[in-house]
Write a protein that holds these residues in place. Structure first.
Motif, PDB file in Angstrom:
ATOM      1  N   CYS A 193     -51.665 -21.025  11.012  1.00  0.00           N
ATOM      2  CA  CYS A 193     -51.998 -20.992  12.463  1.00  0.00           C
ATOM      3  C   CYS A 193     -52.980 -22.108  12.790  1.00  0.00           C
ATOM      4  CB  CYS A 193     -52.689 -19.687  12.841  1.00  0.00           C
ATOM      5  SG  CYS A 193     -51.600 -18.338  13.195  1.00  0.00           S
ATOM      6  N   LYS A 194     -54.038 -22.187  11.964  1.00  0.00           N
ATOM      7  CA  LYS A 194     -55.079 -23.187  12.193  1.00  0.00           C
ATOM      8  C   LYS A 194     -54.482 -24.590  12.141  1.00  0.00           C
ATOM      9  CE  LYS A 194     -59.580 -24.729  10.564  1.00  0.00           C
ATOM     10  NZ  LYS A 194     -60.573 -24.780   9.517  1.00  0.00           N
ATOM     11  N   LYS A 195     -53.662 -24.824  11.115  1.00  0.00           N
ATOM     12  CA  LYS A 195     -53.052 -26.144  10.924  1.00  0.00           C
ATOM     13  C   LYS A 195     -52.143 -26.500  12.104  1.00  0.00           C
ATOM     14  CE  LYS A 195     -50.475 -28.494   7.231  1.00  0.00           C
ATOM     15  NZ  LYS A 195     -51.326 -29.675   7.042  1.00  0.00           N
ATOM     16  N   ALA A 196     -51.306 -25.539  12.511  1.00  0.00           N
ATOM     17  CA  ALA A 196     -50.358 -25.809  13.615  1.00  0.00           C
ATOM     18  C   ALA A 196     -51.123 -26.147  14.898  1.00  0.00           C
ATOM     19  CB  ALA A 196     -49.456 -24.598  13.825  1.00  0.00           C
ATOM     20  N   ILE A 197     -52.173 -25.393  15.167  1.00  0.00           N
ATOM     21  CA  ILE A 197     -52.903 -25.613  16.427  1.00  0.00           C
ATOM     22  C   ILE A 197     -53.729 -26.896  16.360  1.00  0.00           C
ATOM     23  CG2 ILE A 197     -54.744 -24.701  17.915  1.00  0.00           C
ATOM     24  CD1 ILE A 197     -53.607 -21.856  17.234  1.00  0.00           C
ATOM     25  N   MET A 198     -54.487 -27.082  15.271  1.00  0.00           N
ATOM     26  CA  MET A 198     -55.377 -28.243  15.192  1.00  0.00           C
ATOM     27  C   MET A 198     -54.602 -29.557  15.084  1.00  0.00           C
ATOM     28  SD  MET A 198     -58.191 -26.882  15.687  1.00  0.00           S
ATOM     29  CE  MET A 198     -59.295 -28.276  15.532  1.00  0.00           C
ATOM     30  N   GLU A 199     -53.570 -29.578  14.226  1.00  0.00           N
ATOM     31  CA  GLU A 199     -52.802 -30.829  14.082  1.00  0.00           C
ATOM     32  C   GLU A 199     -51.860 -31.010  15.265  1.00  0.00           C
ATOM     33  OE1 GLU A 199     -51.017 -31.224  10.174  1.00  0.00           O
ATOM     34  OE2 GLU A 199     -52.921 -30.683   9.221  1.00  0.00           O
ATOM     35  N   GLY A 200     -51.298 -29.897  15.741  1.00  0.00           N
ATOM     36  CA  GLY A 200     -50.321 -29.968  16.842  1.00  0.00           C
ATOM     37  C   GLY A 200     -50.930 -30.477  18.132  1.00  0.00           C
ATOM     38  N   LYS A 201     -52.198 -30.172  18.379  1.00  0.00           N
ATOM     39  CA  LYS A 201     -52.786 -30.577  19.674  1.00  0.00           C
ATOM     40  C   LYS A 201     -52.975 -32.085  19.780  1.00  0.00           C
ATOM     41  CE  LYS A 201     -57.560 -29.266  18.590  1.00  0.00           C
ATOM     42  NZ  LYS A 201     -58.400 -30.434  18.736  1.00  0.00           N
ATOM     43  N   GLU A 202     -52.882 -32.780  18.664  1.00  0.00           N
ATOM     44  CA  GLU A 202     -52.976 -34.250  18.702  1.00  0.00           C
ATOM     45  C   GLU A 202     -51.594 -34.910  18.793  1.00  0.00           C
ATOM     46  OE1 GLU A 202     -55.888 -35.423  19.054  1.00  0.00           O
ATOM     47  OE2 GLU A 202     -56.912 -33.554  18.523  1.00  0.00           O
ATOM     48  N   MET A 203     -50.522 -34.097  18.845  1.00  0.00           N
ATOM     49  CA  MET A 203     -49.153 -34.658  18.803  1.00  0.00           C
ATOM     50  C   MET A 203     -48.442 -34.457  20.143  1.00  0.00           C
ATOM     51  SD  MET A 203     -47.755 -32.930  15.300  1.00  0.00           S
ATOM     52  CE  MET A 203     -48.480 -33.278  13.717  1.00  0.00           C
ATOM     53  N   PRO A 204     -47.385 -35.254  20.378  1.00  0.00           N
ATOM     54  CA  PRO A 204     -46.522 -34.932  21.516  1.00  0.00           C
ATOM     55  C   PRO A 204     -45.894 -33.542  21.293  1.00  0.00           C
ATOM     56  CG  PRO A 204     -45.942 -37.056  20.540  1.00  0.00           C
ATOM     57  CD  PRO A 204     -46.937 -36.423  19.632  1.00  0.00           C
ATOM     58  N   PHE A 205     -45.554 -32.857  22.402  1.00  0.00           N
ATOM     59  CA  PHE A 205     -45.119 -31.454  22.330  1.00  0.00           C
ATOM     60  C   PHE A 205     -43.979 -31.232  21.329  1.00  0.00           C
ATOM     61  CE2 PHE A 205     -42.839 -27.701  23.950  1.00  0.00           C
ATOM     62  CZ  PHE A 205     -43.883 -26.787  23.963  1.00  0.00           C
ATOM     63  N   GLU A 206     -42.940 -32.084  21.377  1.00  0.00           N
ATOM     64  CA  GLU A 206     -41.767 -31.853  20.503  1.00  0.00           C
ATOM     65  C   GLU A 206     -42.160 -31.959  19.028  1.00  0.00           C
ATOM     66  OE1 GLU A 206     -41.355 -33.545  23.311  1.00  0.00           O
ATOM     67  OE2 GLU A 206     -39.925 -32.181  24.298  1.00  0.00           O
ATOM     68  N   LYS A 207     -43.004 -32.953  18.723  1.00  0.00           N
ATOM     69  CA  LYS A 207     -43.441 -33.119  17.323  1.00  0.00           C
ATOM     70  C   LYS A 207     -44.276 -31.926  16.878  1.00  0.00           C
ATOM     71  CE  LYS A 207     -44.104 -37.154  14.964  1.00  0.00           C
ATOM     72  NZ  LYS A 207     -44.944 -38.265  14.519  1.00  0.00           N
ATOM     73  N   ALA A 208     -45.106 -31.456  17.785  1.00  0.00           N
ATOM     74  CA  ALA A 208     -45.964 -30.306  17.460  1.00  0.00           C
ATOM     75  C   ALA A 208     -45.108 -29.063  17.228  1.00  0.00           C
ATOM     76  CB  ALA A 208     -46.957 -30.070  18.590  1.00  0.00           C
ATOM     77  N   CYS A 209     -44.040 -28.931  18.026  1.00  0.00           N
ATOM     78  CA  CYS A 209     -43.145 -27.784  17.828  1.00  0.00           C
ATOM     79  C   CYS A 209     -42.418 -27.902  16.490  1.00  0.00           C
ATOM     80  CB  CYS A 209     -42.137 -27.680  18.975  1.00  0.00           C
ATOM     81  SG  CYS A 209     -42.900 -27.043  20.474  1.00  0.00           S
ATOM     82  N   ALA A 210     -42.085 -29.141  16.100  1.00  0.00           N
ATOM     83  CA  ALA A 210     -41.431 -29.342  14.793  1.00  0.00           C
ATOM     84  C   ALA A 210     -42.397 -28.933  13.671  1.00  0.00           C
ATOM     85  CB  ALA A 210     -40.999 -30.799  14.638  1.00  0.00           C
ATOM     86  N   LEU A 211     -43.669 -29.272  13.828  1.00  0.00           N
ATOM     87  CA  LEU A 211     -44.678 -28.857  12.841  1.00  0.00           C
ATOM     88  C   LEU A 211     -44.723 -27.330  12.767  1.00  0.00           C
ATOM     89  CD1 LEU A 211     -47.195 -29.356  10.999  1.00  0.00           C
ATOM     90  CD2 LEU A 211     -48.577 -29.353  13.083  1.00  0.00           C
ATOM     91  N   GLU A 212     -44.724 -26.689  13.938  1.00  0.00           N
ATOM     92  CA  GLU A 212     -44.750 -25.215  13.960  1.00  0.00           C
ATOM     93  C   GLU A 212     -43.527 -24.645  13.234  1.00  0.00           C
ATOM     94  OE1 GLU A 212     -45.773 -22.490  17.581  1.00  0.00           O
ATOM     95  OE2 GLU A 212     -43.582 -22.548  17.395  1.00  0.00           O
ATOM     96  N   SER A 213     -42.346 -25.222  13.496  1.00  0.00           N
ATOM     97  CA  SER A 213     -41.122 -24.723  12.837  1.00  0.00           C
ATOM     98  C   SER A 213     -41.227 -24.869  11.322  1.00  0.00           C
ATOM     99  CB  SER A 213     -39.889 -25.493  13.324  1.00  0.00           C
ATOM    100  OG  SER A 213     -39.739 -25.307  14.698  1.00  0.00           O
ATOM    101  N   ASN A 214     -41.745 -26.024  10.861  1.00  0.00           N
ATOM    102  CA  ASN A 214     -41.885 -26.235   9.414  1.00  0.00           C
ATOM    103  C   ASN A 214     -42.809 -25.194   8.795  1.00  0.00           C
ATOM    104  OD1 ASN A 214     -40.202 -28.419   9.353  1.00  0.00           O
ATOM    105  ND2 ASN A 214     -41.850 -29.926   9.603  1.00  0.00           N
ATOM    106  N   LEU A 215     -43.935 -24.943   9.471  1.00  0.00           N
ATOM    107  CA  LEU A 215     -44.902 -23.978   8.927  1.00  0.00           C
ATOM    108  C   LEU A 215     -44.347 -22.557   9.006  1.00  0.00           C
ATOM    109  CD1 LEU A 215     -48.152 -25.582  10.383  1.00  0.00           C
ATOM    110  CD2 LEU A 215     -47.498 -25.487   7.976  1.00  0.00           C
ATOM    111  N   PHE A 216     -43.598 -22.255  10.087  1.00  0.00           N
ATOM    112  CA  PHE A 216     -42.948 -20.942  10.203  1.00  0.00           C
ATOM    113  C   PHE A 216     -41.986 -20.752   9.025  1.00  0.00           C
ATOM    114  CE2 PHE A 216     -39.569 -18.146  11.955  1.00  0.00           C
ATOM    115  CZ  PHE A 216     -40.348 -17.059  12.315  1.00  0.00           C
ATOM    116  N   GLY A 217     -41.242 -21.826   8.715  1.00  0.00           N
ATOM    117  CA  GLY A 217     -40.335 -21.773   7.559  1.00  0.00           C
ATOM    118  C   GLY A 217     -41.093 -21.533   6.262  1.00  0.00           C
TER     119      GLY A 217
END
Ligand SMILES: C/C=C/C(=O)SCCNC(=O)CCNC(=O)[C@H](O)C(C)(C)COP(=O)(O)OP(=O)(O)OC[C@H]1O[C@@H](n2cnc3c(N)ncnc32)[C@H](O)[C@@H]1OP(=O)(O)O
Length: 259
Positions: free
Chosen positions: A209-233
């Motif tokens: 959760c921490k990684k997705a939110i902290m790293e994702g907030k510095e990315m464009p939305f689609e890339k951040a969602c891809a990060l979330e999908s990878n971590l969900f996997g």
């Protein structure tokens, strides 16, 4: 591990790190930063760590900023390097794979607020006062305060606080989102309790959760969602996810192992 300017103790898997220069309101001098860096490296190597609480010695101050006495005679190049060094230490704190809480027991000014903002959460005592007063010294924040404060409360409020250099009370800091809670008593104990409560969930899921939110907030939305999908996997490769889902379906409490 021996330190001159910080205290480090472990309580049930949670480290409590106290900046210990109360005579100068726990100002961050070269030794504090060096020891803080060493302490974070040490904490990172300890397996099964659940979290970190950072606080200041005494009842008056968390950290009143960088040690101003070390600024005299610094060249622009030395100051730039100092800023990069401080930023790199605070980034290590931000990137820890478990939650951290700044227990703000008084002044958190300049580098003190910047240190607090590198933690996952900020809890404040009622007497806490936070701010970025560097403009009053002819300086600007240098340990990523302009950037973390903006991300925390938006650019307009961050500009007002950095440009005026004013002190913000605990109540206002709570209202505008600089701190997450005001704790009347036993600030450090409350911070430890919160980390324990968080870590009753799957510690791996908490980290993702921490990684997705902290790293994702510095990315464009689609890339951040891809990060979330990878971590969900990746969650589905953990024993904790198997346990959590089975426990729900079997109507029992999950027993997470952090694996
Ligand atoms: C990249 C990062 C940059 C920065 O962080 S720049 C620094 C930003 N911080 C500040 O500008 C805050 C400086 N401190 C203050 O303005 C005041 O302090 C307070 C408002 C926090 C508290 O005032 P009061 O209650 O009157 O205490 P006191 O007598 O000023 O402080 C007690 C002793 O602590 C020393 N001290 C306080 N802050 C610092 C500091 N940031 N660097 C070095 N020393 C500091 C003082 O000088 C004094 O010492 P003595 O008793 O020997 O006179």
């Amino acid at each position: 591990m021996e330190f001159e300017t910080i205290l480090l103790e472990e309580r049930d898997g949670i480290f409590v790190l106290t900046i210990n220069r109360p005579k100068v309101l726990n100002a961050l001098n070269h030794t504090v930063l060096t020891e803080l860096d060493r302490a974070i490296d040490f904490i990172k190597t300890k397996e099964n760590t659940l979290g970190l609480v950072i606080t200041g010695a005494g009842e008056k101050s968390f950290v009143a900023g960088a040690d101003i006495s070390e600024f005299q005679g610094k060249t622009p190049e030395e100051a730039r390097k100092q800023s990069e060094w401080g930023q790199s230490i605070f980034k290590k704190i931000e990137d820890l794979p478990f939650p951290s809480i700044a227990a703000i027991n008084g002044f958190a000014l300049g580098g003190g607020l910047e240190l607090a903002m590198s933690c996952t959460f900020r809890y404040a005592s009622p007497n806490a006062k936070v701010g970025q007063p560097e403009v009053k010294l002819g300086l600007i924040p240098g340990y990523a305060g302009t950037q973390r404060l903006t991300r925390l409360i938006g650019h307009s409020k961050a500009m007002e606080i950095c440009m005026t250099g004013r002190m913000v009370s605990a109540e206002e800091a709570l209202k505008i989102g600089i701190v997450d809670r005001i704790v009347e008593e036993n600030l450090v104990d409350e911070a430890i309790k919160s980390i324990k409560d968080i870590q009753k969930n799957s510690p791996i899921a908490v980290y993702y959760c921490k990684k997705a939110i902290m790293e994702g907030k510095e990315m464009p939305f689609e890339k951040a969602c891809a990060l979330e999908s990878n971590l969900f996997g990746l969650c589905f490769a953990t024993e904790d996810a198997k346990e959590g889902v089975s426990a729900f379906l079997e109507k029992r409490e999950a027993k997470f192992k952090g694996k």
